[in-house]
Every structure is written in C-alpha cells, then in structure tokens.
Scaffold this active site. Structure first.
Site, PDB file in Angstrom:
ATOM      1  N   LYS A 172      -2.351 -29.066  75.016  1.00 32.15           N
ATOM      2  CA  LYS A 172      -1.297 -29.475  75.954  1.00 32.15           C
ATOM      3  C   LYS A 172      -1.161 -28.397  77.021  1.00 32.15           C
ATOM      4  CE  LYS A 172       3.725 -29.795  75.912  1.00 32.15           C
ATOM      5  NZ  LYS A 172       4.873 -30.225  75.129  1.00 32.15           N
TER       6      LYS A 172
HETATM    7  C1  R5P Z   1       7.582 -26.354  75.484  1.00 28.63           C
HETATM    8  O1  R5P Z   1       6.802 -25.518  75.029  1.00 28.63           O
HETATM    9  C2  R5P Z   1       7.952 -27.489  74.712  1.00 28.63           C
HETATM   10  O2  R5P Z   1       6.992 -27.582  73.713  1.00 28.63           O
HETATM   11  C3  R5P Z   1       8.079 -28.842  75.381  1.00 28.63           C
HETATM   12  O3  R5P Z   1       7.759 -29.795  74.436  1.00 28.63           O
HETATM   13  C4  R5P Z   1       7.182 -29.065  76.552  1.00 28.63           C
HETATM   14  O4  R5P Z   1       7.468 -28.155  77.556  1.00 28.63           O
HETATM   15  C5  R5P Z   1       7.210 -30.511  77.075  1.00 28.63           C
HETATM   16  O5  R5P Z   1       8.418 -30.868  77.512  1.00 28.63           O
HETATM   17  P1  R5P Z   1       8.773 -31.001  79.056  1.00 28.63           P
HETATM   18  O6  R5P Z   1       8.113 -32.256  79.512  1.00 28.63           O
HETATM   19  O7  R5P Z   1      10.255 -31.078  79.089  1.00 28.63           O
HETATM   20  O8  R5P Z   1       8.213 -29.786  79.755  1.00 28.63           O
END
Ligand code: R5P
Length: 265
Positions: A172
C-alpha cells in the site's frame, strides 16, 4: 503461492475484476479518535456491504464489527507509537496466533523507509512474512511516509520495491506523478491510500488515476468515512475500481446517491 494464501488474497483482490476497494479504519492506532471514527461501529456498519475488505486494529474489530456480517479482514499488527512520538519506532502489536483466531485474510504492517527506525520496521516486515506464511495469511506492507519525505515516484518506488523484495504480498502506498513507474517496478499488487480528506471529486480522481496507472485498487479511509455521504462515496469509488467508471460519471453517481439518501448514507 500455496492454496490457503491464494484463497485469502482472492478474498481481498476480487478475481472477477482483479481489483479491490479496501476500507481503511485503522487510524486510531496512532491518531486516537480520528474525526469520523469517534464511534467506530456507527461509522463502519453502513459501509460494510460495499467494502471488499476492512483494514483495522484488533480492538476495533472485536468491539465494533459483527463476526457474522464481517467482510474479509486485513488486520493491522504494527503500532506502539502515537502522533506525539517518533512514528517510525513501531513494533508488532498482535501475534500470528491471534490473527489466526480472528480468521483474518491478511495482516498489515508499516515500513518507514528513510526514517530513524527504518531497519527495525523492515526486519519487522520480513519476520511477519515468515510467520504469516506458515499459516497461509497474506501480508500487506504499508509504505508509511515521514514528515520530511518527498512523495515522488523515486522515493515511493524505492519503498514499494523493498517491501516486495522482502516478500510482501500486497503493498500500500500513495499516488504520485509517474505512478506507472512505481507500479512497473513493483512485482506485487499495489493499493493506493486516500490520504487526508479532499473534495469528493478530487478523491474520485485520485482513485481513477491510481487504477489507470496500474494500481489494483484503493485502501481508502478518510475520503470515505469523512465524506458528507460515506455510503454514496464508497459506491462511487466502487464504480471506478470495479466498473471502470470515469471521474465525471462516478461524481455524478455520488451526487445522485447523496441527494436520494440520508446524510449518513
Ligand atoms: C495509515 O497508515 C493508515 O494505515 C490508514 O489506513 C491509511 O492512511 C489509509 O487511510 P486514508 O485513506 O485515510 O489515508
């Protein structure tokens, strides 16, 4: 890839389209009661039917998700820091034994390339992969970005490639210019994080650009659950990810669903 692992990964990345809409609600593990997630159960429940998987912590899973209605789970197993401390100093927060007991499809851990505790987090990823693979559980590596890191293709490409080289099954990361280069040099599927709340149209464009440039999906949090109409937003994101909708038609869908539904929907 062994049968169990392949089966679990296919619960997350849907074989019908080869894509995924992951809903990220793990923010509290270092941010505390994030806006929109003050009462996790209330936020999460209406979105569950539209999430291909749910990324969250053990505590929120146990307290806020009905085990009989749960989508596939990607369990965050790293933490131990807060926004008040050095974020890269993360460690493991959940044993593989508990991940098995919770019947998760994958576990998620952050790596902090270029940060103070880079080595610790990278070796932590490698160790987690060794343990998770024994049980056929997938590992999602989250390329966390420190305050001083430039989110460009060179840096994110470095992070994603290192995570993949260590054996992560999915990576990710953040979207950036020349994202296709990040995807091309990463031998495993990439999902894109949404980041801070932006306008719905901009968030849909982010999802669209990510898919067009080779991501298999999004792992989106704030741009869904902080939207003025979270269910309409996740449905519009699904249209882009699974039905190849363009930004205009997805935004039109968002607006028409929003005007038909209640505020929470
Ligand atoms: C950050 O490390 C978290 O794992 C969140 O899950 C990630 O940032 C994704 O969420 P957002 O779309 O709010 O950035």
């Amino acid at each position: 890839m062994d049968w169990g692992l392949k089966n679990r990964i296919s619960r997350i990345i849907k074989p019908a389209t080869g894509r995924t809409v992951m809903l990220a609600v793990d923010h509290g593990y270092f941010l505390g009661p994030t806006t929109g997630l003050e009462i996790p159960k209330e936020t999460i429940e209406p979105l569950l039917p539209y999430a291909d998987s749910l990324m969250l912590t053990r505590g929120v899973l146990r307290t806020s998700v009905d085990p009989e209605k749960s989508p596939p789970i990607v369990l965050r197993v790293s933490g131990g820091t807060s926004i008040l401390s050095e974020l890269s100093n993360e460690g493991r927060t959940v044993s593989i034994k508990d991940a098995v007991r919770l019947n998760v499809s994958a576990v998620a851990i952050s790596v902090f390339v270029g940060a103070q505790y880079e080595r610790q987090t990278l070796l932590g990823l490698a160790e987690l992969i060794d343990e998770a693979e024994e049980y056929g559980i997938g590992v999602l590596a989250v390329t966390a970005v420190g305050k001083d890191m430039v989110r460009d293709a060179r840096y994110l490409g470095l992070c994603c490639r290192i995570a993949a080289e260590l054996g992560a099954h999915i990576v990710k990361t953040y979207y950036c210019e020349d994202f296709d280069k990040v995807v091309a040099s990463c031998p495993v599927p990439i999902v894109v994080a949404g980041g801070k709340k932006i306008s719905e149209r901009d968030a849909l464009k982010l999802a669209y650009d990510s898919i067009q440039n080779g991501a298999v999906g999004v792992d989106m949090g704030r741009n869904i659950f902080q939207s003025e109409s979270p269910v309409s937003m996740i449905k519009a994101v699904r249209a882009i990810v699974h039905k190849n909708a363009d930004v205009d038609s997805a935004f039109e869908l968002f607006n028409s669903l929003k005007s038909r539904g209640s505020k929470k929907e």
